[in-house]
Design a protein around this motif. Structure first.
Motif, PDB file in Angstrom:
ATOM      1  N   LEU A  28       0.826  -1.202   0.000  1.00  0.00           N
ATOM      2  CA  LEU A  28       0.000   0.000   0.000  1.00  0.00           C
ATOM      3  C   LEU A  28       0.864   1.259   0.000  1.00  0.00           C
ATOM      4  CD1 LEU A  28      -2.804   1.209   0.073  1.00  0.00           C
ATOM      5  CD2 LEU A  28      -2.803   0.967   2.568  1.00  0.00           C
ATOM      6  N   ALA A  29       1.941   1.256   0.805  1.00  0.00           N
ATOM      7  CA  ALA A  29       2.843   2.410   0.845  1.00  0.00           C
ATOM      8  C   ALA A  29       3.530   2.616  -0.505  1.00  0.00           C
ATOM      9  CB  ALA A  29       3.883   2.224   1.949  1.00  0.00           C
ATOM     10  N   ALA A  30       3.957   1.517  -1.132  1.00  0.00           N
ATOM     11  CA  ALA A  30       4.600   1.611  -2.447  1.00  0.00           C
ATOM     12  C   ALA A  30       3.624   2.154  -3.487  1.00  0.00           C
ATOM     13  CB  ALA A  30       5.129   0.243  -2.868  1.00  0.00           C
ATOM     14  N   THR A  31       2.374   1.727  -3.414  1.00  0.00           N
ATOM     15  CA  THR A  31       1.361   2.201  -4.356  1.00  0.00           C
ATOM     16  C   THR A  31       1.102   3.688  -4.189  1.00  0.00           C
ATOM     17  OG1 THR A  31       0.310   0.007  -4.333  1.00  0.00           O
ATOM     18  CG2 THR A  31      -1.001   1.835  -5.183  1.00  0.00           C
ATOM     19  N   LEU A  32       1.022   4.137  -2.942  1.00  0.00           N
ATOM     20  CA  LEU A  32       0.817   5.565  -2.682  1.00  0.00           C
ATOM     21  C   LEU A  32       2.010   6.385  -3.174  1.00  0.00           C
ATOM     22  CD1 LEU A  32      -0.714   5.353   0.914  1.00  0.00           C
ATOM     23  CD2 LEU A  32      -1.882   6.163  -1.144  1.00  0.00           C
ATOM     24  N   LEU A  33       3.218   5.880  -2.938  1.00  0.00           N
ATOM     25  CA  LEU A  33       4.419   6.574  -3.405  1.00  0.00           C
ATOM     26  C   LEU A  33       4.451   6.634  -4.927  1.00  0.00           C
ATOM     27  CD1 LEU A  33       7.115   7.905  -2.644  1.00  0.00           C
ATOM     28  CD2 LEU A  33       8.165   5.627  -2.701  1.00  0.00           C
ATOM     29  N   CYS A  34       4.105   5.525  -5.559  1.00  0.00           N
ATOM     30  CA  CYS A  34       4.057   5.483  -7.027  1.00  0.00           C
ATOM     31  C   CYS A  34       3.039   6.488  -7.560  1.00  0.00           C
ATOM     32  CB  CYS A  34       3.694   4.069  -7.480  1.00  0.00           C
ATOM     33  SG  CYS A  34       3.530   3.874  -9.267  1.00  0.00           S
ATOM     34  N   THR A  35       1.892   6.578  -6.896  1.00  0.00           N
ATOM     35  CA  THR A  35       0.870   7.540  -7.306  1.00  0.00           C
ATOM     36  C   THR A  35       1.418   8.964  -7.255  1.00  0.00           C
ATOM     37  OG1 THR A  35      -0.892   6.089  -6.485  1.00  0.00           O
ATOM     38  CG2 THR A  35      -1.451   8.407  -6.838  1.00  0.00           C
ATOM     39  N   GLY A  36       2.144   9.275  -6.184  1.00  0.00           N
ATOM     40  CA  GLY A  36       2.737  10.600  -6.062  1.00  0.00           C
ATOM     41  C   GLY A  36       3.730  10.896  -7.168  1.00  0.00           C
ATOM     42  N   PHE A  37       4.600   9.938  -7.470  1.00  0.00           N
ATOM     43  CA  PHE A  37       5.585  10.132  -8.535  1.00  0.00           C
ATOM     44  C   PHE A  37       4.912  10.294  -9.891  1.00  0.00           C
ATOM     45  CE2 PHE A  37       9.074   7.848  -5.950  1.00  0.00           C
ATOM     46  CZ  PHE A  37       9.580   9.069  -5.514  1.00  0.00           C
ATOM     47  N   VAL A  38       3.875   9.493 -10.146  1.00  0.00           N
ATOM     48  CA  VAL A  38       3.174   9.561 -11.428  1.00  0.00           C
ATOM     49  C   VAL A  38       2.503  10.924 -11.597  1.00  0.00           C
ATOM     50  CG1 VAL A  38       1.130   8.690 -12.652  1.00  0.00           C
ATOM     51  CG2 VAL A  38       2.840   7.098 -11.790  1.00  0.00           C
ATOM     52  N   LEU A  39       1.879  11.426 -10.535  1.00  0.00           N
ATOM     53  CA  LEU A  39       1.210  12.723 -10.615  1.00  0.00           C
ATOM     54  C   LEU A  39       2.200  13.860 -10.835  1.00  0.00           C
ATOM     55  CD1 LEU A  39      -1.503  12.371  -7.803  1.00  0.00           C
ATOM     56  CD2 LEU A  39      -1.770  12.114 -10.277  1.00  0.00           C
ATOM     57  N   TRP A  40       3.463  13.623 -10.508  1.00  0.00           N
ATOM     58  CA  TRP A  40       4.495  14.615 -10.758  1.00  0.00           C
ATOM     59  C   TRP A  40       4.696  14.820 -12.259  1.00  0.00           C
ATOM     60  CZ3 TRP A  40       6.664  17.961  -7.512  1.00  0.00           C
ATOM     61  CH2 TRP A  40       7.841  18.619  -7.903  1.00  0.00           C
ATOM     62  N   GLY A  41       4.379  13.778 -13.042  1.00  0.00           N
ATOM     63  CA  GLY A  41       4.430  13.889 -14.488  1.00  0.00           C
ATOM     64  C   GLY A  41       5.639  13.276 -15.150  1.00  0.00           C
ATOM     65  N   THR A  42       6.703  13.080 -14.377  1.00  0.00           N
ATOM     66  CA  THR A  42       7.926  12.491 -14.912  1.00  0.00           C
ATOM     67  C   THR A  42       8.533  11.559 -13.888  1.00  0.00           C
ATOM     68  OG1 THR A  42       8.396  14.495 -16.193  1.00  0.00           O
ATOM     69  CG2 THR A  42      10.205  12.952 -15.885  1.00  0.00           C
ATOM     70  N   LEU A  43       8.944  10.391 -14.341  1.00  0.00           N
ATOM     71  CA  LEU A  43       9.674   9.458 -13.481  1.00  0.00           C
ATOM     72  C   LEU A  43      11.145   9.563 -13.847  1.00  0.00           C
ATOM     73  CD1 LEU A  43       7.265   6.391 -13.565  1.00  0.00           C
ATOM     74  CD2 LEU A  43       7.873   7.717 -11.553  1.00  0.00           C
ATOM     75  N   GLY A  44      11.878  10.347 -13.051  1.00  0.00           N
ATOM     76  CA  GLY A  44      13.281  10.574 -13.332  1.00  0.00           C
ATOM     77  C   GLY A  44      14.185   9.634 -12.552  1.00  0.00           C
ATOM     78  N   ARG A  45      15.476   9.892 -12.671  1.00  0.00           N
ATOM     79  CA  ARG A  45      16.454   9.018 -12.011  1.00  0.00           C
ATOM     80  C   ARG A  45      16.376   9.113 -10.490  1.00  0.00           C
ATOM     81  NH1 ARG A  45      19.399  10.271 -16.809  1.00  0.00           N
ATOM     82  NH2 ARG A  45      19.900   8.320 -17.920  1.00  0.00           N
ATOM     83  N   LEU A  46      16.043  10.280  -9.966  1.00  0.00           N
ATOM     84  CA  LEU A  46      15.913  10.414  -8.515  1.00  0.00           C
ATOM     85  C   LEU A  46      14.775   9.543  -7.993  1.00  0.00           C
ATOM     86  CD1 LEU A  46      16.699  11.682  -5.850  1.00  0.00           C
ATOM     87  CD2 LEU A  46      15.193  13.622  -6.390  1.00  0.00           C
ATOM     88  N   ALA A  47      13.634   9.594  -8.670  1.00  0.00           N
ATOM     89  CA  ALA A  47      12.501   8.750  -8.277  1.00  0.00           C
ATOM     90  C   ALA A  47      12.876   7.278  -8.389  1.00  0.00           C
ATOM     91  CB  ALA A  47      11.284   9.055  -9.150  1.00  0.00           C
ATOM     92  N   GLY A  48      13.568   6.922  -9.472  1.00  0.00           N
ATOM     93  CA  GLY A  48      13.995   5.533  -9.636  1.00  0.00           C
ATOM     94  C   GLY A  48      14.927   5.090  -8.528  1.00  0.00           C
ATOM     95  N   ALA A  49      15.872   5.962  -8.149  1.00  0.00           N
ATOM     96  CA  ALA A  49      16.813   5.623  -7.076  1.00  0.00           C
ATOM     97  C   ALA A  49      16.092   5.440  -5.758  1.00  0.00           C
ATOM     98  CB  ALA A  49      17.867   6.722  -6.960  1.00  0.00           C
TER      99      ALA A  49
END
Length: 319
Positions: A108-129
């Motif tokens: 659930l925590a991973a899903t919420l975090l993923c939702t936040g990153f997706v709403l940011w509009g770009t999945l960059g290297r920082l998000a990946g790290a």
């Protein structure tokens, strides 16, 4: 027709390659006397997610972020609504409360975090790290914690490791070759799949994102489907439930994290406006069903499968 042929060959390659990779890797680990708990937690989890990983990486390098991201989001939606729903409809799935509290919370925590990153509009290297570091921390914490005592979660990992392979081999050569062959076939299959998916999307006049969310996502989730159905057929509903949770955690933290780390991705608007919310909603419904009755029964399974059919129809309409 050629694109459809590449798509079918790609899916077949992913299914065959993923199966060979998991069986070979687990057999090697058994021969090396690696803990069944570690095998179930890492090799089986990573192995069954290899088709998603290779496909997302191939799509990212091919300049198709819709397929790369849609594959992960669509796989997680399909894991819950289609695979778990179908399994529960056939054989009600019993949920282990201890495993749900820890691994379900991580999912659930991973899903919420993923939702936040997706709403940011770009999945960059920082998000990946960030996602990769969190996956490493989760695996390390789990291994250290479970080695101290045989908990219900440990039993699930051991049972998951025992689902696929046969007796541990006395020699490493053949299972090692099997694993390498499986990896090669998976990589080749992913290349065919992405090529066919891109061509099919162009020919049909629909977006690559829709193809990634539907055909590609369902195809790459086949190993989870097989493992889950084997588990529930053997009366190991807890293993089936744990397999879905583990796969969704790996998909977000591992696959999406590694893909973004290697090749930053622009998130398609359809995923931002619709699909990511379906993934979050499906995750919440799954946890709710598991908490309320400590099992997912046939009626709830039918609800999930029906919801998935509605989701597919809506996705195709939007695309």
């Amino acid at each position: 027709m050629v694109d459809l042929l590449w798509l079918i060959l790609g899916l077949a390659g992913l299914i065959l390659g993923g199966d060979l990779l998991v069986r070979g890797a687990v057999s090697v680990a058994q021969a090396m006397r690696i803990s069944p708990m570690v095998i179930g937690l890492t090799l089986v989890g990573f192995g069954t997610s290899t088709p998603e990983l290779v496909t997302s990486l191939q799509a990212a390098f091919a300049g198709s972020p819709g397929i790369a991201i849609g594959n992960v989001v669509g796989s997680n939606i399909g894991n819950i609504m289609l695979i778990l729903g179908l399994a529960a409809f056939l054989y009600p799935v019993v949920v282990d409360p201890a495993a749900l509290r820890r691994d379900g919370g991580v999912m659930l925590a991973a899903t919420l975090l993923c939702t936040g990153f997706v709403l940011w509009g770009t999945l960059g290297r920082l998000a990946g790290a960030v996602l990769i570091v969190l996956l490493g921390a989760y695996l390390l914490f789990t291994i250290l914690r479970e080695r101290r005592s045989m908990t219900a979660a440990t039993a699930l990992y051991v049972a998951e490791a025992d689902l696929l392979p046969g007796p541990a081999p006395t020699r490493l050569m053949w299972p090692a070759l099997m694993a390498l062959a499986g990896l090669a076939i998976t990589i080749l299959g992913a290349r065919f799949l992405v090529s066919g998916a891109v061509g099919l999307a162009a020919a049909a006049g629909i977006s690559e994102t829709v193809i990634g969310l539907t055909i590609v996502a369902i195809g790459t989730s086949t190993p989870e489907l097989v493992t889950t159905l084997i588990a529930v057929r053997k009366g190991q509903g807890g293993v089936a439930f744990g397999n879905i949770i583990g796969s969704n955690i790996f998909n977000i933290l591992g696959i999406l994290g590694l893909t973004a780390l290697i090749h930053p991705l622009a998130v398609p608007q359809q995923v931002i406006g619709f699909d990511i919310w379906v993934m979050l909603g499906a995750t919440l419904v799954m946890v709710l069903f598991a908490i309320t009755g400590r099992r997912i029964d046939r009626r709830e399974g039918a609800f999930l499968v029906t919801g998935y059919a509605a989701y597919l129809a809506t996705t195709l309409w939007l695309g």
